[in-house]
Write a protein that holds these residues in place. Structure first.
Motif, PDB file in Angstrom:
ATOM      1  N   GLY A 177       0.801  -1.215   0.000  1.00  0.00           N
ATOM      2  CA  GLY A 177       0.000   0.000   0.000  1.00  0.00           C
ATOM      3  C   GLY A 177       0.835   1.265   0.000  1.00  0.00           C
ATOM      4  O   GLY A 177       0.491   2.253  -0.666  1.00  0.00           O
ATOM      5  N   ALA A 178       1.943   1.258   0.751  1.00  0.00           N
ATOM      6  CA  ALA A 178       2.785   2.453   0.833  1.00  0.00           C
ATOM      7  C   ALA A 178       3.387   2.791  -0.526  1.00  0.00           C
ATOM      8  O   ALA A 178       3.438   3.963  -0.934  1.00  0.00           O
ATOM      9  N   GLU A 179       3.846   1.769  -1.247  1.00  0.00           N
ATOM     10  CA  GLU A 179       4.414   1.988  -2.581  1.00  0.00           C
ATOM     11  C   GLU A 179       3.358   2.541  -3.535  1.00  0.00           C
ATOM     12  O   GLU A 179       3.638   3.404  -4.370  1.00  0.00           O
ATOM     13  N   LEU A 180       2.126   2.043  -3.408  1.00  0.00           N
ATOM     14  CA  LEU A 180       1.050   2.518  -4.280  1.00  0.00           C
ATOM     15  C   LEU A 180       0.726   3.980  -3.980  1.00  0.00           C
ATOM     16  O   LEU A 180       0.552   4.787  -4.902  1.00  0.00           O
ATOM     17  N   VAL A 181       0.655   4.333  -2.697  1.00  0.00           N
ATOM     18  CA  VAL A 181       0.397   5.727  -2.310  1.00  0.00           C
ATOM     19  C   VAL A 181       1.480   6.638  -2.878  1.00  0.00           C
ATOM     20  O   VAL A 181       1.195   7.700  -3.454  1.00  0.00           O
ATOM     21  N   ARG A 182       2.727   6.221  -2.739  1.00  0.00           N
ATOM     22  CA  ARG A 182       3.840   7.024  -3.240  1.00  0.00           C
ATOM     23  C   ARG A 182       3.749   7.183  -4.762  1.00  0.00           C
ATOM     24  O   ARG A 182       3.910   8.286  -5.303  1.00  0.00           O
ATOM     25  N   ALA A 183       3.469   6.079  -5.458  1.00  0.00           N
ATOM     26  CA  ALA A 183       3.443   6.104  -6.926  1.00  0.00           C
ATOM     27  C   ALA A 183       2.339   7.014  -7.457  1.00  0.00           C
ATOM     28  O   ALA A 183       2.548   7.780  -8.410  1.00  0.00           O
ATOM     29  N   ILE A 184       1.154   6.959  -6.842  1.00  0.00           N
ATOM     30  CA  ILE A 184       0.035   7.795  -7.311  1.00  0.00           C
ATOM     31  C   ILE A 184       0.251   9.254  -6.924  1.00  0.00           C
ATOM     32  O   ILE A 184      -0.020  10.173  -7.709  1.00  0.00           O
ATOM     33  N   SER A 185       0.751   9.482  -5.717  1.00  0.00           N
ATOM     34  CA  SER A 185       0.960  10.858  -5.241  1.00  0.00           C
ATOM     35  C   SER A 185       1.982  11.591  -6.103  1.00  0.00           C
ATOM     36  O   SER A 185       1.855  12.801  -6.346  1.00  0.00           O
ATOM     37  N   GLN A 186       2.995  10.881  -6.585  1.00  0.00           N
ATOM     38  CA  GLN A 186       4.040  11.514  -7.393  1.00  0.00           C
ATOM     39  C   GLN A 186       3.530  11.994  -8.747  1.00  0.00           C
ATOM     40  O   GLN A 186       4.168  12.830  -9.388  1.00  0.00           O
ATOM     41  N   VAL A 187       2.384  11.464  -9.194  1.00  0.00           N
ATOM     42  CA  VAL A 187       1.815  11.912 -10.476  1.00  0.00           C
ATOM     43  C   VAL A 187       0.503  12.666 -10.238  1.00  0.00           C
ATOM     44  O   VAL A 187      -0.386  12.681 -11.086  1.00  0.00           O
ATOM     45  N   ARG A 188       0.386  13.252  -9.040  1.00  0.00           N
ATOM     46  CA  ARG A 188      -0.738  14.128  -8.686  1.00  0.00           C
ATOM     47  C   ARG A 188      -2.103  13.444  -8.811  1.00  0.00           C
ATOM     48  O   ARG A 188      -3.067  14.017  -9.319  1.00  0.00           O
ATOM     49  N   GLY A 189      -2.173  12.201  -8.354  1.00  0.00           N
ATOM     50  CA  GLY A 189      -3.459  11.521  -8.215  1.00  0.00           C
ATOM     51  C   GLY A 189      -4.000  10.854  -9.455  1.00  0.00           C
ATOM     52  O   GLY A 189      -5.130  10.352  -9.443  1.00  0.00           O
ATOM     53  N   ARG A 190      -3.225  10.818 -10.538  1.00  0.00           N
ATOM     54  CA  ARG A 190      -3.716  10.168 -11.766  1.00  0.00           C
ATOM     55  C   ARG A 190      -3.473   8.658 -11.650  1.00  0.00           C
ATOM     56  O   ARG A 190      -2.326   8.211 -11.575  1.00  0.00           O
ATOM     57  N   PHE A 191      -4.550   7.876 -11.653  1.00  0.00           N
ATOM     58  CA  PHE A 191      -4.467   6.458 -11.319  1.00  0.00           C
ATOM     59  C   PHE A 191      -3.622   5.661 -12.312  1.00  0.00           C
ATOM     60  O   PHE A 191      -2.715   4.917 -11.923  1.00  0.00           O
ATOM     61  N   ILE A 192      -3.902   5.790 -13.606  1.00  0.00           N
ATOM     62  CA  ILE A 192      -3.171   5.000 -14.604  1.00  0.00           C
ATOM     63  C   ILE A 192      -1.693   5.402 -14.628  1.00  0.00           C
ATOM     64  O   ILE A 192      -0.797   4.540 -14.676  1.00  0.00           O
ATOM     65  N   ASP A 193      -1.425   6.708 -14.566  1.00  0.00           N
ATOM     66  CA  ASP A 193      -0.027   7.156 -14.488  1.00  0.00           C
ATOM     67  C   ASP A 193       0.629   6.623 -13.216  1.00  0.00           C
ATOM     68  O   ASP A 193       1.820   6.276 -13.209  1.00  0.00           O
ATOM     69  N   GLY A 194      -0.145   6.556 -12.141  1.00  0.00           N
ATOM     70  CA  GLY A 194       0.370   6.026 -10.884  1.00  0.00           C
ATOM     71  C   GLY A 194       0.752   4.558 -10.997  1.00  0.00           C
ATOM     72  O   GLY A 194       1.767   4.118 -10.437  1.00  0.00           O
ATOM     73  N   ILE A 195      -0.057   3.786 -11.742  1.00  0.00           N
ATOM     74  CA  ILE A 195       0.276   2.367 -11.949  1.00  0.00           C
ATOM     75  C   ILE A 195       1.585   2.250 -12.734  1.00  0.00           C
ATOM     76  O   ILE A 195       2.460   1.431 -12.406  1.00  0.00           O
ATOM     77  N   ASN A 196       1.719   3.063 -13.776  1.00  0.00           N
ATOM     78  CA  ASN A 196       2.966   3.035 -14.550  1.00  0.00           C
ATOM     79  C   ASN A 196       4.167   3.401 -13.673  1.00  0.00           C
ATOM     80  O   ASN A 196       5.262   2.839 -13.831  1.00  0.00           O
ATOM     81  N   ASN A 197       3.945   4.316 -12.750  1.00  0.00           N
ATOM     82  CA  ASN A 197       5.002   4.695 -11.811  1.00  0.00           C
ATOM     83  C   ASN A 197       5.316   3.530 -10.863  1.00  0.00           C
ATOM     84  O   ASN A 197       6.478   3.230 -10.572  1.00  0.00           O
ATOM     85  N   TYR A 198       4.279   2.848 -10.394  1.00  0.00           N
ATOM     86  CA  TYR A 198       4.439   1.688  -9.503  1.00  0.00           C
ATOM     87  C   TYR A 198       5.234   0.581 -10.205  1.00  0.00           C
ATOM     88  O   TYR A 198       6.047  -0.120  -9.585  1.00  0.00           O
ATOM     89  N   LEU A 199       4.992   0.432 -11.520  1.00  0.00           N
ATOM     90  CA  LEU A 199       5.684  -0.604 -12.301  1.00  0.00           C
ATOM     91  C   LEU A 199       7.198  -0.403 -12.323  1.00  0.00           C
ATOM     92  O   LEU A 199       7.957  -1.360 -12.535  1.00  0.00           O
ATOM     93  N   GLN A 200       7.637   0.830 -12.116  1.00  0.00           N
ATOM     94  CA  GLN A 200       9.074   1.092 -12.097  1.00  0.00           C
ATOM     95  C   GLN A 200       9.727   0.494 -10.847  1.00  0.00           C
ATOM     96  O   GLN A 200      10.933   0.248 -10.826  1.00  0.00           O
ATOM     97  N   ARG A 201       8.898   0.273  -9.813  1.00  0.00           N
ATOM     98  CA  ARG A 201       9.412  -0.248  -8.545  1.00  0.00           C
ATOM     99  C   ARG A 201       9.129  -1.734  -8.370  1.00  0.00           C
ATOM    100  O   ARG A 201       9.930  -2.469  -7.804  1.00  0.00           O
ATOM    101  N   ARG A 202       7.954  -2.152  -8.821  1.00  0.00           N
ATOM    102  CA  ARG A 202       7.549  -3.543  -8.605  1.00  0.00           C
ATOM    103  C   ARG A 202       6.941  -4.101  -9.892  1.00  0.00           C
ATOM    104  O   ARG A 202       6.000  -3.516 -10.437  1.00  0.00           O
ATOM    105  N   PRO A 203       7.438  -5.219 -10.375  1.00  0.00           N
ATOM    106  CA  PRO A 203       6.866  -5.812 -11.586  1.00  0.00           C
ATOM    107  C   PRO A 203       5.450  -6.332 -11.325  1.00  0.00           C
ATOM    108  O   PRO A 203       5.138  -6.786 -10.221  1.00  0.00           O
ATOM    109  N   MET A 204       4.610  -6.249 -12.345  1.00  0.00           N
ATOM    110  CA  MET A 204       3.239  -6.743 -12.240  1.00  0.00           C
ATOM    111  C   MET A 204       2.937  -7.647 -13.432  1.00  0.00           C
ATOM    112  O   MET A 204       3.502  -7.488 -14.512  1.00  0.00           O
ATOM    113  N   LYS A 205       2.021  -8.577 -13.215  1.00  0.00           N
ATOM    114  CA  LYS A 205       1.602  -9.479 -14.283  1.00  0.00           C
ATOM    115  C   LYS A 205       0.148  -9.224 -14.650  1.00  0.00           C
ATOM    116  O   LYS A 205      -0.627  -8.700 -13.851  1.00  0.00           O
TER     117      LYS A 205
END
Length: 540
Positions: A177-205
């Motif tokens: 959850g903390a990584e997700l909060v950080r990823a979304i917050s860094q792109v000013r609340g945009r969900f899809i951009d936040g997921i792309n940001n999260y992908l830089q830290r943790r791989p997803m399938k």
């Protein structure tokens, strides 16, 4: 107590779009009607059945949404915690807000969009559910390599760009959850951009889902509802994009319904479903009508938030249909039908109920602390309140004019009836009967609250077998509708007359043996009959 390995979050923190608002009123998506429940019933069941572990489940709702008391109680019973979020928040901001409130930083976060139901939910974390194709709305394509996600790309509804990539279909599971909060917050609340940001830290399938039900737009809502209804009732109802086929081993009943549609006069046809086909299939008879992308009045009455303007149009259209029916005479006296529909049938049904259940129909009853006559005595009293007139002619009749059999098209402000009775006497199929029966059936939805009982939206208390107390949620829109309905007159008959109310009350008594599979519902019908009877005391 150890922290859960993950939490579930249904994101229903914004109201539905304007097309759905016009149809159902201002509702969060999870509160849209679906059958005799809300969409959240299916979503919660879907999330629960796919996991062996039980994890905390939360649902965001707009702060301005006044959650009905029954829904608050039902969600609590299902183990769901409501999280009101500010109305103007973006999806990503609402997710961050929810994680902060829950304090779900060191746990997995499973997100299901509030307009989405899936046939199966992926159980792993760091997974996004994908579907082979999207619709003509904005969607996010999943670029992947052997199901390892590279990125998500948003396409607008007007995009001409083709993609062979699957689309994200509303379920996302993150391991932290903390990584997700950080990823979304860094792109000013945009969900899809936040997921792309999260992908830089943790791989997803990506996990591909075969059956995706999207209720987020008017077109996809009715398509998904059609698919869900077909899956639930395939043996008796088969629905395609264009048709509804109803099947039953009761061939007389199916033929009667089909012939009603065939026989109605031209003036009635705009208010009735269009018959396309009829016949026999093995040991069963069937008929097909055009599938209509419209809700029924039961869904609107129990679950929607539509306003008075819409309800005035609905009441007007219902009255137009009933007036046309009442102005279409048959060639037999009305009394022939009245005695069959409303004569000794109630007492006969009551005796059958007593025989099947052991309920003493001659035992005095109590409702809300007041002594009442026995069911048998009430039935006999109600029977005396129905007038007979040998000079009155029979008229055209639907025969089951209750809210679940009335569709409403908001585009042309007109109702369309389905599932007519098509007979009164067991040996003859015909369209005629007594219009008072249709008016009483109408009343048994509006005043009798039949649809609320079927949906389980009532509170029944019993002190022993014969002492009842029944309550329904208070609702300003329902009170207004009942008041407006009570002032109506159809074919010169006041819908709030003692006679119509007596027939309405007797309907709940006569249907008791027809619900032998639901003893809880039978008790509610008895209590409801007492509630309605109490308004007639002094008029008998």
């Amino acid at each position: 107590m150890s922290a859960p390995s993950s939490i579930g979050l249904i994101t229903s923190g914004a109201f539905v779009d304007q097309e759905l608002v016009a149809e159902f009123g201002l509702l969060p998506p999870s509160f849209l009607p679906l059958g005799v429940g809300r969409l959240y019933d299916m979503q919660i069941d879907c999330l629960r059945k796919n996991f062996t572990e039980t994890f905390p489940l939360y649902m965001t709702v707009p702060e301005s949404f006044d959650v009905p008391a029954y829904d608050t109680q039902r969600l609590n019973e299902k183990g769901v915690t409501l999280l009101p979020v500010p109305d103007d928040m973006q999806l990503g901001e609402a997710i961050v807000y929810a994680i902060n409130v829950i304090n779900a930083y060191n746990t997995g976060v499973r997100i299901l969009h509030g307009d989405t139901v899936l046939s199966q939910i992926p159980t792993q974390l760091d997974v996004i559910a994908g579907h082979a194709e999207g619709d003509d709305y904005s969607w996010a394509a999943i670029k992947h390599s052997d199901n390892v996600i590279v990125s998500l790309q948003t396409f607008e509804a007007t995009s001409e760009q083709n993609t062979e990539n699957p689309v994200a279909c509303g379920y996302f599971a993150f391991s932290n959850g903390a990584e997700l909060v950080r990823a979304i917050s860094q792109v000013r609340g945009r969900f899809i951009d936040g997921i792309n940001n999260y992908l830089q830290r943790r791989p997803m399938k990506m996990e591909e889902i075969k059956e995706w039900y999207d209720f987020g737009h008017i077109q996809t809502y009715f398509r998904s509802r059609r698919l869900v209804t077909t899956a639930r009732a395939f043996n008796s109802l088969q629905i395609t994009r264009n048709t509804v086929r109803k099947l039953s081993a009761d061939t007389f009943k199916m033929k009667a319904e089909a012939e009603w549609f065939e026989s109605v006069p031209p003036k009635v046809q705009p208010y009735a479903a269009r018959l396309l086909d009829k016949g026999e299939q093995g040991q069963r008879a069937f008929y097909s009508t055009e599938y209509q992308y419209a809700p029924n009045l039961s869904e609107l009455y129990v679950f929607s938030a539509i306003g008075r303007v819409s309800w005035k149009k609905i009441l007007t259209s219902c009255a137009e249909f009933l007036e046309i029916c009442a102005a279409t005479p048959g060639d037999k006296p009305r009394d022939d039908y009245s005695r069959q529909l409303m004569g000794s049938k109630t007492v006969e049904r009551l005796e059958r109920f007593a025989k099947e259940t052991g309920f003493d129909i001659e035992h005095e009853l109590v409702y809300k602390g007041r002594k009442m006559p026995s069911l048998l005595e009430i039935s006999r009293q109600l029977e005396t309140m129905v007038s007979f007139d040998p000079a009155a002619s029979s008229t055209m009749m639907h025969g089951d004019f209750c809210f679940s059999n009335i569709l409403y098209n908001s585009r042309n402000s007109r109702i369309s009836v389905i599932d007519p009775r098509g007979y009164v006497f067991s040996e003859k199929r015909e369209i005629y009967g007594d219009c008072r029966y249709d008016i009483a059936k109408y009343s048994h939805s509006v005043d009798g609250l039949y649809d609320f009982i079927l949906a389980g939206r009532y509170d029944l208390k019993q002190d022993g077998l014969y002492n009842f107390d029944l309550n329904f949620d208070t609702s300003s829109h329902r009170q207004w509708l009942q008041s407006a309905f009570s002032e109506m007159s159809i074919a010169g008959i006041s819908v709030s007359s003692a006679e119509i109310r007596a027939i309405t009350t007797s309907l709940f008594i006569s249907m008791l043996p027809l619900h032998s599979d639901r003893p809880d519902r039978q008790k509610a019908f008895i209590a409801n009959a007492l509630r309605l009877y109490s308004t007639l005391e002094g008029k008998i």
